[in-house]
Design a protein around this motif. Structure first.
Motif, short mmCIF file in Angstrom:
data_model
loop_
_atom_site.label_atom_id
_atom_site.label_comp_id
_atom_site.label_asym_id
_atom_site.label_seq_id
_atom_site.Cartn_x
_atom_site.Cartn_y
_atom_site.Cartn_z
N ALA A 81 8.46 11.87 43.29
CA ALA A 81 7.46 12.87 43.77
C ALA A 81 6.17 12.30 44.18
O ALA A 81 5.61 12.65 45.22
N GLY A 82 5.63 11.49 43.30
CA GLY A 82 4.22 10.79 43.81
C GLY A 82 4.43 9.87 45.01
O GLY A 82 3.57 9.98 46.11
N LEU A 83 5.39 9.08 45.06
CA LEU A 83 5.71 8.29 46.14
C LEU A 83 5.86 8.81 47.50
O LEU A 83 5.43 8.45 48.51
N LEU B 292 -10.01 13.89 45.40
CA LEU B 292 -9.54 14.20 44.08
C LEU B 292 -8.28 14.30 43.74
O LEU B 292 -7.80 13.58 42.80
N MET B 293 -7.39 15.00 44.64
CA MET B 293 -6.08 15.01 44.52
C MET B 293 -5.31 13.68 44.61
O MET B 293 -4.52 13.51 43.61
N ALA B 294 -5.64 12.87 45.70
CA ALA B 294 -5.07 11.40 45.61
C ALA B 294 -5.43 10.65 44.37
O ALA B 294 -4.45 10.11 43.68
N GLY B 295 -6.53 10.76 43.82
CA GLY B 295 -6.79 10.02 42.61
C GLY B 295 -6.02 10.43 41.40
O GLY B 295 -5.48 9.66 40.81
N LYS B 296 -6.09 11.73 41.10
CA LYS B 296 -5.25 12.08 40.11
C LYS B 296 -3.66 11.95 40.21
O LYS B 296 -3.05 11.39 39.05
N LEU B 297 -3.13 11.85 41.40
CA LEU B 297 -1.85 11.82 41.39
C LEU B 297 -1.54 10.39 41.27
O LEU B 297 -0.48 9.94 40.80
N TYR B 298 -2.25 9.37 41.98
CA TYR B 298 -2.04 8.10 41.75
C TYR B 298 -2.09 7.65 40.18
O TYR B 298 -1.48 6.75 39.65
N ARG B 299 -3.09 8.17 39.43
CA ARG B 299 -3.11 7.76 38.06
C ARG B 299 -2.02 8.43 37.18
O ARG B 299 -1.43 7.80 36.34
N PHE B 300 -1.34 9.55 37.86
CA PHE B 300 -0.28 10.14 37.16
C PHE B 300 1.13 9.36 37.36
O PHE B 300 1.96 9.29 36.72
N MET B 301 1.05 8.87 38.57
CA MET B 301 2.44 7.99 38.99
C MET B 301 2.57 6.65 38.17
O MET B 301 3.79 6.41 37.93
N LEU B 302 1.66 6.13 37.53
CA LEU B 302 1.72 4.77 36.94
C LEU B 302 2.82 4.92 35.58
O LEU B 302 3.59 4.08 35.54
N LEU C 137 7.83 4.46 32.88
CA LEU C 137 8.89 4.82 32.15
C LEU C 137 10.24 4.87 32.95
O LEU C 137 11.39 4.54 32.34
N ALA C 138 10.21 4.86 34.23
CA ALA C 138 11.52 4.80 35.31
C ALA C 138 12.02 3.44 34.99
O ALA C 138 13.14 3.26 35.07
N LEU C 139 11.11 2.33 35.09
CA LEU C 139 11.73 1.12 35.05
C LEU C 139 12.06 0.59 33.64
O LEU C 139 13.15 -0.11 33.41
N ALA C 140 11.18 1.05 32.57
CA ALA C 140 11.65 0.91 31.16
C ALA C 140 13.12 1.31 30.82
O ALA C 140 13.88 0.72 30.28
N SER C 141 13.50 2.48 31.12
CA SER C 141 14.57 3.27 30.91
C SER C 141 15.69 2.64 31.48
O SER C 141 16.93 2.34 31.14
N GLY C 142 15.26 2.05 32.78
CA GLY C 142 16.54 1.09 33.69
C GLY C 142 16.89 0.11 32.96
O GLY C 142 18.19 -0.41 32.91
N VAL C 143 15.62 -0.70 32.57
CA VAL C 143 15.91 -2.06 32.03
C VAL C 143 16.55 -1.83 30.50
O VAL C 143 17.57 -2.61 30.31
N TRP C 144 16.36 -0.68 29.95
CA TRP C 144 17.20 -0.44 28.71
C TRP C 144 18.62 -0.44 28.82
O TRP C 144 19.47 -0.99 28.21
N GLY D 65 6.12 -2.70 45.03
CA GLY D 65 5.10 -3.16 46.04
C GLY D 65 4.59 -2.05 46.88
O GLY D 65 3.33 -2.26 47.24
N TYR D 66 5.38 -1.09 47.10
CA TYR D 66 4.77 0.01 47.88
C TYR D 66 3.75 0.91 47.08
O TYR D 66 2.92 1.34 47.43
N HIS D 67 4.34 0.93 45.78
CA HIS D 67 3.32 1.76 44.49
C HIS D 67 1.90 0.84 44.72
O HIS D 67 0.86 1.81 44.85
N HIS D 68 1.66 -0.41 44.73
CA HIS D 68 0.72 -1.22 44.76
C HIS D 68 -0.02 -0.95 45.95
O HIS D 68 -1.14 -0.88 45.95
#
Ligand code: HEM
Length: 144
Positions: free
Chosen positions: A19-21, A47-57, A62-69, A97-100
């Motif tokens: 949703a953030g990407l 303001l919207m972009a800053g809040k959203l980017y902080r929310f995405m991390l 959590l998406a990557l950790a649950s996948g690796v699990w 890379g895209y997120h970064h």
């Protein structure tokens, strides 16, 4: 914790991260169209972009950790015929890379250094769609 509960959490975190990407680059399209004098509109979008980017991390982590699990914890995608997981991990690297890159572009807007057009951001905005289709096809169909 049963495997299916982890997979459920994985799909929820992946969806939320996307949703953030999808939405952050859309805000970049609008920021690139803001006329120089419209400081109030730029401030609102920043303001919207800053809040959203902080929310995405945390969602990405959590998406990557649950996948690796599931991958390393339960061994799914580790045996023979796991080409799909290798392909998927390649796409995950592109997504990270895209997120970064979104973070760098956001800092570019913060410092008034953006020189890219709204058309460039419209094309940039389509990249996660292609990566999502490829990753979901690999993990559901497991073609190789
Ligand atoms: C380090 C990153 C990731 C790893 C190690 C990983 C690993 C896995 C594993 C092992 C499964 C279970 C497959 C099965 O039970 O058949 C799974 C399911 C899934 N993953 Fe990931 N994943 C990662 C990131 C992602 C990302 C970025 C996406 C989205 C683009 C994604 C989308 C999905 C979906 C939709 C499922 C459910 C598939 C099904 O129910 O058949 N994953 N993932």
């Amino acid at each position: 914790m049963s495997y299916l509960w982890i997979k459920t959490a994985h799909i929820v975190f992946v969806t939320s991260w996307f949703a953030g990407l999808f939405y952050l680059p859309r805000i970049f399209v609008n920021l690139a169209m803001v006329s120089p004098g419209s400081t109030a509109e730029k401030a609102r979008l920043m303001l919207m972009a800053g809040k959203l980017y902080r929310f995405m991390l945390p969602l990405a982590l959590l998406a990557l950790a649950s996948g690796v699990w599931m991958w390393l914890g339960y061994g799914v995608g580790r045996g023979p015929d796991s080409g799909w997981m290798h392909g998927k991990l390649g796409i995950v690297l592109l997504l990270v890379g895209y997120h970064h890159a979104c973070g760098r572009l956001l800092r570019g807007f913060e410092g008034d250094r953006n020189r890219r057009s709204h058309r460039w951001y419209r094309v940039f905005n389509e990249v996660p769609v292609l990566l999502l289709v490829a990753a979901v096809t690999l993990v559901v169909v497991k073609p190789f």
